[in-house]
Scaffold this active site. Sequence first.
Site, PDB file in Angstrom:
ATOM      1  N   CYS A   2       7.382  -3.487  -2.772  1.00  0.00           N
ATOM      2  CA  CYS A   2       8.562  -2.959  -3.460  1.00  0.00           C
ATOM      3  C   CYS A   2       8.160  -2.225  -4.736  1.00  0.00           C
ATOM      4  CB  CYS A   2       9.577  -4.027  -3.850  1.00  0.00           C
ATOM      5  SG  CYS A   2      10.100  -5.074  -2.502  1.00  0.00           S
ATOM      6  N   ARG A  27       4.729   1.759  -1.986  1.00  0.00           N
ATOM      7  CA  ARG A  27       4.781   0.295  -2.116  1.00  0.00           C
ATOM      8  C   ARG A  27       5.772  -0.344  -1.151  1.00  0.00           C
ATOM      9  NH1 ARG A  27       2.533  -1.324  -7.136  1.00  0.00           N
ATOM     10  NH2 ARG A  27       3.550  -3.322  -6.908  1.00  0.00           N
ATOM     11  N   TRP A  75      10.306  -3.215   0.375  1.00  0.00           N
ATOM     12  CA  TRP A  75       9.590  -3.665   1.578  1.00  0.00           C
ATOM     13  C   TRP A  75      10.158  -5.040   1.879  1.00  0.00           C
ATOM     14  CZ3 TRP A  75       6.238  -7.686   2.989  1.00  0.00           C
ATOM     15  CH2 TRP A  75       5.560  -7.493   4.194  1.00  0.00           C
ATOM     16  N   ASN A 101      11.092  -7.552  -7.318  1.00  0.00           N
ATOM     17  CA  ASN A 101       9.913  -7.498  -6.465  1.00  0.00           C
ATOM     18  C   ASN A 101       9.318  -8.901  -6.468  1.00  0.00           C
ATOM     19  OD1 ASN A 101       7.587  -6.880  -5.108  1.00  0.00           O
ATOM     20  ND2 ASN A 101       6.656  -5.711  -6.770  1.00  0.00           N
ATOM     21  N   GLY A 102       9.095  -9.492  -5.306  1.00  0.00           N
ATOM     22  CA  GLY A 102       8.546 -10.852  -5.262  1.00  0.00           C
ATOM     23  C   GLY A 102       9.375 -11.733  -4.354  1.00  0.00           C
ATOM     24  N   GLU A 488     -13.486  -2.036  10.407  1.00  0.00           N
ATOM     25  CA  GLU A 488     -12.691  -1.174   9.522  1.00  0.00           C
ATOM     26  C   GLU A 488     -12.165   0.052  10.291  1.00  0.00           C
ATOM     27  OE1 GLU A 488     -11.213  -1.373   6.877  1.00  0.00           O
ATOM     28  OE2 GLU A 488     -10.972   0.644   6.087  1.00  0.00           O
ATOM     29  N   LYS A 492      -8.209   1.011  10.735  1.00  0.00           N
ATOM     30  CA  LYS A 492      -7.633   2.310  10.346  1.00  0.00           C
ATOM     31  C   LYS A 492      -6.805   2.879  11.494  1.00  0.00           C
ATOM     32  CE  LYS A 492      -7.882   2.142   7.004  1.00  0.00           C
ATOM     33  NZ  LYS A 492      -8.452   1.187   6.133  1.00  0.00           N
ATOM     34  N   GLU A 495      -3.441   0.787  12.098  1.00  0.00           N
ATOM     35  CA  GLU A 495      -2.356   0.814  11.121  1.00  0.00           C
ATOM     36  C   GLU A 495      -1.654   2.152  11.037  1.00  0.00           C
ATOM     37  OE1 GLU A 495      -3.648  -0.177   7.122  1.00  0.00           O
ATOM     38  OE2 GLU A 495      -5.555   0.791   7.452  1.00  0.00           O
ATOM     39  N   HIS A 511     -19.885 -11.183  26.350  1.00  0.00           N
ATOM     40  CA  HIS A 511     -19.330 -12.542  26.347  1.00  0.00           C
ATOM     41  C   HIS A 511     -17.827 -12.527  26.589  1.00  0.00           C
ATOM     42  CE1 HIS A 511     -23.201 -14.069  25.177  1.00  0.00           C
ATOM     43  NE2 HIS A 511     -23.259 -13.107  24.271  1.00  0.00           N
ATOM     44  N   LYS A 610       1.753  -0.756   0.548  1.00  0.00           N
ATOM     45  CA  LYS A 610       0.402  -0.647  -0.003  1.00  0.00           C
ATOM     46  C   LYS A 610      -0.145  -1.953  -0.566  1.00  0.00           C
ATOM     47  CE  LYS A 610      -3.218   1.671  -1.305  1.00  0.00           C
ATOM     48  NZ  LYS A 610      -4.164   1.946  -0.219  1.00  0.00           N
TER      49      LYS A 610
HETATM   50  C1  F6R Z   1      -5.729  -1.373   5.052  1.00  0.00           C
HETATM   51  C2  F6R Z   1      -5.291  -1.850   3.768  1.00  0.00           C
HETATM   52  C3  F6R Z   1      -5.062  -3.312   3.606  1.00  0.00           C
HETATM   53  C4  F6R Z   1      -5.595  -3.783   2.249  1.00  0.00           C
HETATM   54  C5  F6R Z   1      -5.211  -5.243   2.018  1.00  0.00           C
HETATM   55  C6  F6R Z   1      -5.778  -5.777   0.712  1.00  0.00           C
HETATM   56  O1  F6R Z   1      -5.941   0.002   5.045  1.00  0.00           O
HETATM   57  O2  F6R Z   1      -5.106  -1.101   2.855  1.00  0.00           O
HETATM   58  O3  F6R Z   1      -5.635  -4.044   4.634  1.00  0.00           O
HETATM   59  O4  F6R Z   1      -6.969  -3.612   2.220  1.00  0.00           O
HETATM   60  O5  F6R Z   1      -3.823  -5.374   1.995  1.00  0.00           O
HETATM   61  O6  F6R Z   1      -5.299  -5.061  -0.375  1.00  0.00           O
HETATM   62  P1  F6R Z   1      -6.028  -5.081  -1.760  1.00  0.00           P
HETATM   63  O7  F6R Z   1      -7.363  -4.468  -1.582  1.00  0.00           O
HETATM   64  O8  F6R Z   1      -5.151  -4.293  -2.672  1.00  0.00           O
HETATM   65  O9  F6R Z   1      -6.133  -6.524  -2.165  1.00  0.00           O
END
Ligand code: F6R
Length: 615
Positions: A2, A27, A75, A101-102, A488, A492, A495, A511, A610
């Site tokens: 949020c 956010r 969010w 937010n929270g 990773e 990517k 998501e 396996h 984010k």
């Molecule tokens: C994926 C992504 C998330 C963050 C995760 C941790 O692209 O951005 O998986 O890596 O939410 O976030 P931070 O690094 O802000 O603690």
Amino acid sequence: MCGIVGYIGNRDAYPILIKGLHRLEYRGYDSAGIALINKENELSVYKTKGRVQDLEEFSKSKDITGNIGIAHTRWATHGEPNNVNAHPHYSQSESLALIHNGIIENYAVIKKELLQKGYTFQSSTDTEVLVQLIEYIKSTNQCDLFTAVQLALNQVVGAYAIAVLERGNPNCIIAARKSSPLVIGIGDDEFFLGSDASPIVEYTNKVIYLDDEEIAIIERGKTEPKIVTISNVQKTHKIKELEMNLSQLEKGGFSHFMLKEIFEQPETLKNCMSGRVNQEATNVILSGIIDHKEKFLEAKRILIIACGTSWHAGLIGEYLIEEFCRIPVEVEYSSEFRYRNPVINSTDIVIAISQSGETADTLAAVELARKAGAFVYGVCNVVGSSIPRNTDSGSYTHCGPEIGVASTKAFTAQVMVLTMIALTLANQKGTIKQEEYEGILKELLLIPNKIEKILALNEQIKQLASIFTYAHNFIYLGRGFSYPVALEGALKLKEISYIHAEGYPAAEMKHGPIALIDNEMPIVAIASDNAIHEKIVSNIQEIKARKGRVIAIISEGDTEIKSMADHCIEIPKTKECLSPLLSCIPLQLLAYHIAVTKNRDVDMPRNLAKSVTVE
Ligand code: F6R
């Protein structure tokens, strides 16, 4: 999660709030809303499901005058994303409007009590409970808004960043935080509020970061906000200067923030090394380590805690630190670590990795580790965020604001910092030979130029992406340092394109997962040079024997894999321990182009936000 924005001053609040919401949209983007007090001192709330653009559309015919207001982009946590659950929430008499937010954890108990007292609720949110509680306290105690907020916050359990407006009171915003960030911008005769500095930086670079359990009374005509804790202790804060600039918050000609951020990596990695690795490549110094050298030299174990992409960076950190420092390393998801009663000793170093510095699980894991007596080191990007403020020492990644929801430049900067941690520590411990140390540093300085070369393959990768948009599943394989890169790369793709993808250590295929391979299945093999290159060659052969379609990331000149794989992306050679910094780049571009071809909203993928500031 949020986004919160607020304004009080002499300008029209609406355009400032809307612009702020656009900057904060990364956010959360389920719904958006705004509350304004007009010249007649009336308080109006406009809110709608959808994006900030939908809110603008919705408010077109409404009274949007006034030079005080608060706004929110959501969010969803409690209650589905719809018009009613969107913030701001009115109190029963509509005299208060609140954004939040929270999560208020004990909202159900408070709601029950308020229901018994005759309060009714429009939404299924915890936020509405809080605003009703404030109104109830205000009317029963006959107190001012600040006191009512203070008393209410003493009753709630959970996390909050809030801002409250009151009908008939056009001169004051009350804001408070606990475990969710809140920044106050100080202008000339005006104040701004943001859940981060992005909606503020255009107007002022003077800010105050609220601490946990602090309430700010932001009043028109004052030069600074008054800050008091929920237990009524007056606080004074140093005004900080923002390091951020406006161009960092704009797309700069790129079609998406994610693409811009991928292309920024040569620069962000130079910034990350600047002042740390000397140009002669004879030394690297991370002051956060050197200042606590004894602690690091005594360490019996290093625990790395993180979530998502940052956790993948942590796995690379494990390989680097064990390889060069010969200290055992364990990497854990913060969310598991915090709840499983882990063994933590005072001789442990805990490294918490987080782009935002606000991830709730990582923050809680940091608190747990500190309570247990471990020395906690933060690797974060957002300067002044909660994790760096709650750790014993640390290093910033210095890659500038990351707006794209899918993390790219933050990942490579985290890997760069972990590389510098491993090298600094190995040098101090004497576990690395000077020749090897300098050889790696020399190569580290070449990484930005090598990434430039990979970025020049953008068109080729775009073509490749167009071939694979049919796929519903992908497998990513790697060994050694390339295994976390496989994880990773898969994340990517998942998501932003919503294609199911899994990362595996290549040798684990036989396996079980090899059963998935058929002539439709794309397999991305991260097969750049490494010590066990022939092993990944045989893993690729196993896949080809089962007719899988192999896209291989190979080092320039690798004719062996080239003759086997269906498609190859050639990247410059480097030292194996630095290979993740290069091999992740084509995977970022591949995911990006597949998602764009599938018409996905790359910067705001569905269901995501984010920074995850709730559990
Ligand atoms: C994926 C992504 C998330 C963050 C995760 C941790 O692209 O951005 O998986 O890596 O939410 O976030 P931070 O690094 O802000 O603690």
